[in-house]
Scaffold this active site. Structure first.
Site, PDB file in Angstrom:
ATOM      1  N   ASN A  71      64.558  29.150 -25.985  1.00  0.00           N
ATOM      2  CA  ASN A  71      65.740  29.278 -24.911  1.00  0.00           C
ATOM      3  C   ASN A  71      66.950  28.693 -25.624  1.00  0.00           C
ATOM      4  OD1 ASN A  71      67.360  28.934 -22.626  1.00  0.00           O
ATOM      5  ND2 ASN A  71      66.220  27.881 -21.365  1.00  0.00           N
ATOM      6  N   LYS A  95      69.870  28.626 -24.087  1.00  0.00           N
ATOM      7  CA  LYS A  95      70.903  27.878 -23.375  1.00  0.00           C
ATOM      8  C   LYS A  95      72.245  28.272 -23.822  1.00  0.00           C
ATOM      9  CE  LYS A  95      67.576  24.343 -22.510  1.00  0.00           C
ATOM     10  NZ  LYS A  95      67.293  22.937 -22.383  1.00  0.00           N
ATOM     11  N   HIS A 147      64.982  27.023 -13.705  1.00  0.00           N
ATOM     12  CA  HIS A 147      65.080  26.122 -14.770  1.00  0.00           C
ATOM     13  C   HIS A 147      65.720  24.755 -14.163  1.00  0.00           C
ATOM     14  CE1 HIS A 147      66.200  23.899 -18.519  1.00  0.00           C
ATOM     15  NE2 HIS A 147      65.589  24.635 -19.244  1.00  0.00           N
ATOM     16  N   GLU A 178      67.876  22.813 -15.216  1.00  0.00           N
ATOM     17  CA  GLU A 178      69.051  22.952 -15.303  1.00  0.00           C
ATOM     18  C   GLU A 178      69.809  23.683 -14.292  1.00  0.00           C
ATOM     19  OE1 GLU A 178      69.300  23.783 -19.792  1.00  0.00           O
ATOM     20  OE2 GLU A 178      68.422  21.926 -19.998  1.00  0.00           O
ATOM     21  N   GLU A 189      57.793  22.136 -17.181  1.00  0.00           N
ATOM     22  CA  GLU A 189      58.640  21.499 -17.967  1.00  0.00           C
ATOM     23  C   GLU A 189      59.241  20.288 -17.277  1.00  0.00           C
ATOM     24  OE1 GLU A 189      61.163  24.469 -20.815  1.00  0.00           O
ATOM     25  OE2 GLU A 189      62.167  24.099 -18.825  1.00  0.00           O
ATOM     26  N   GLY A 212      65.265  18.022 -23.526  1.00  0.00           N
ATOM     27  CA  GLY A 212      66.322  17.411 -24.429  1.00  0.00           C
ATOM     28  C   GLY A 212      66.367  15.990 -24.642  1.00  0.00           C
ATOM     29  N   SER A 259      61.082  19.393 -25.472  1.00  0.00           N
ATOM     30  CA  SER A 259      61.130  18.636 -26.598  1.00  0.00           C
ATOM     31  C   SER A 259      60.140  18.831 -27.586  1.00  0.00           C
ATOM     32  CB  SER A 259      61.039  16.843 -26.534  1.00  0.00           C
ATOM     33  OG  SER A 259      62.309  16.506 -25.677  1.00  0.00           O
TER      34      SER A 259
HETATM   35  O1  LIG Z   1      64.488  23.255 -21.285  1.00  0.00           O
HETATM   36  C1  LIG Z   1      63.735  23.543 -22.085  1.00  0.00           C
HETATM   37  C2  LIG Z   1      63.381  25.044 -22.568  1.00  0.00           C
HETATM   38  O2  LIG Z   1      63.889  25.579 -21.270  1.00  0.00           O
HETATM   39  C3  LIG Z   1      63.256  22.475 -23.141  1.00  0.00           C
HETATM   40  O3  LIG Z   1      64.424  22.114 -23.866  1.00  0.00           O
HETATM   41  P1  LIG Z   1      64.267  21.293 -25.176  1.00  0.00           P
HETATM   42  O4  LIG Z   1      63.017  21.874 -26.208  1.00  0.00           O
HETATM   43  O5  LIG Z   1      65.512  21.142 -25.984  1.00  0.00           O
HETATM   44  O6  LIG Z   1      63.508  19.669 -24.748  1.00  0.00           O
END
Ligand SMILES: O=C(CO)COP(=O)(O)O
Length: 259
Positions: free
Chosen positions: A9, A11, A94, A96, A166, A172, A211
């Site tokens: 992903n 982003k 997600h 976010e 997740e 992150g 992560s």
């Molecule tokens: O949100 C994520 C994948 O959708 C995970 O992000 P990270 O791997 O940067 O923690």
């Protein structure tokens, strides 16, 4: 038998030059991967460009979709359009988007239904916040996030679908959940689906995200109910991302050969 699925992903990162270079590198590094499904989720504006340069063994995933298929919805993009340019997977729910765009479970369920209606594969992200984790509410939160889909669309909505667990606090932050915590939640999810349909539960791909990197991938992927990863930051580095995929392929193969 479930074959592992790893999605990168990306982003809101990159530009045409950076992402073309990333795609070229991935094409070279991943051509020999046969036993894992791989997909990348670039920013939507680059999906069409990348669809023309990506190898056949790497599928396309969209990071978002609208609930409508067409009409006066300025700025939105439909599942039909994504299908038209070769997208196979769409991320929905997600954290976010839940946080920054106030998407709630009902809205997410509508997106999920549109994705399914076009024969695309939803990647439903679920997971608890740090406070919910501290209060021991992880499974309750995951159950509620699944229930909204089950209530509106029934158990068949989870046929040919992907769930990505997740934990919000692990995204992150460099702090992934432990392999045992992850296995416990994944097993809970699979058992919960199995209460309604054992075959669907058995086929359901349950990814972990939060992560993931080359140091934690091996111990997490060997858990029996972990079927792959949804990788964020580490997927922007072609060497790291392809090494994570190679770890998945090798580890799952070792387990299969042992059994
Ligand atoms: O949100 C994520 C994948 O959708 C995970 O992000 P990270 O791997 O940067 O923690």
């Amino acid at each position: 038998m479930r074959s592992p699925l790893i999605i990168g992903n990306w982003k809101l990162n990159g530009n045409s030059l950076i992402l073309d270079t990333l795609v070229n590198e991935l094409n070279k590094k991943l051509f020999s991967i046969k036993k894992c499904q791989i997909a990348i989720a670039p920013p939507i504006v680059y999906l069409d460009r990348i669809s023309k340069s990506i190898s056949n063994n790497i599928k396309l995933c969209a990071q978002n979709v609208d609930i409508n298929l067409s009409g006066a919805f300025t700025g939105d993009i439909s599942a039909e359009m994504l299908k038209d340019i070769g997208v196979k997977y769409i991320i929905v729910g997600h954290s976010e988007r839940r946080l920054y765009h106030r998407e709630d479970n009902n809205y997410i369920a509508q997106k999920y239904a549109v994705i399914k209606s076009l024969g695309l594969t939803p990647v439903l992200c679920i997971g608890e916040t740090s406070i919910e984790n501290i209060n021991g509410k992880t499974k309750e939160v995951c159950k509620l996030q699944i229930d909204t889909i089950l209530d509106c669309q029934g158990i068949t909505a989870f046929k040919n679908a992907v769930i990505a667990y997740e934990p919000v606090w692990a995204i992150g932050t460099g702090k992934s959940a432990t392999p045992l915590q992850i296995q416990s939640v994944h097993k809970f999810i699979r058992n919960y689906i199995a209460q309604q349909d054992i075959d669907i539960a058995d086929e359901l791909i349950i990814q972990y995200g939060g992560s993931i990197n080359i140091t934690n991938a091996a111990t997490i992927i060997i858990q029996p109910d972990v079927d792959g990863f949804l990788v964020g930051a580490a997927s922007l580095n072609p060497t790291v991302f392809s090494n994570v995929i190679k770890i998945v392929e090798t580890s799952k193969n070792l387990i299969k050969n042992k059994n």
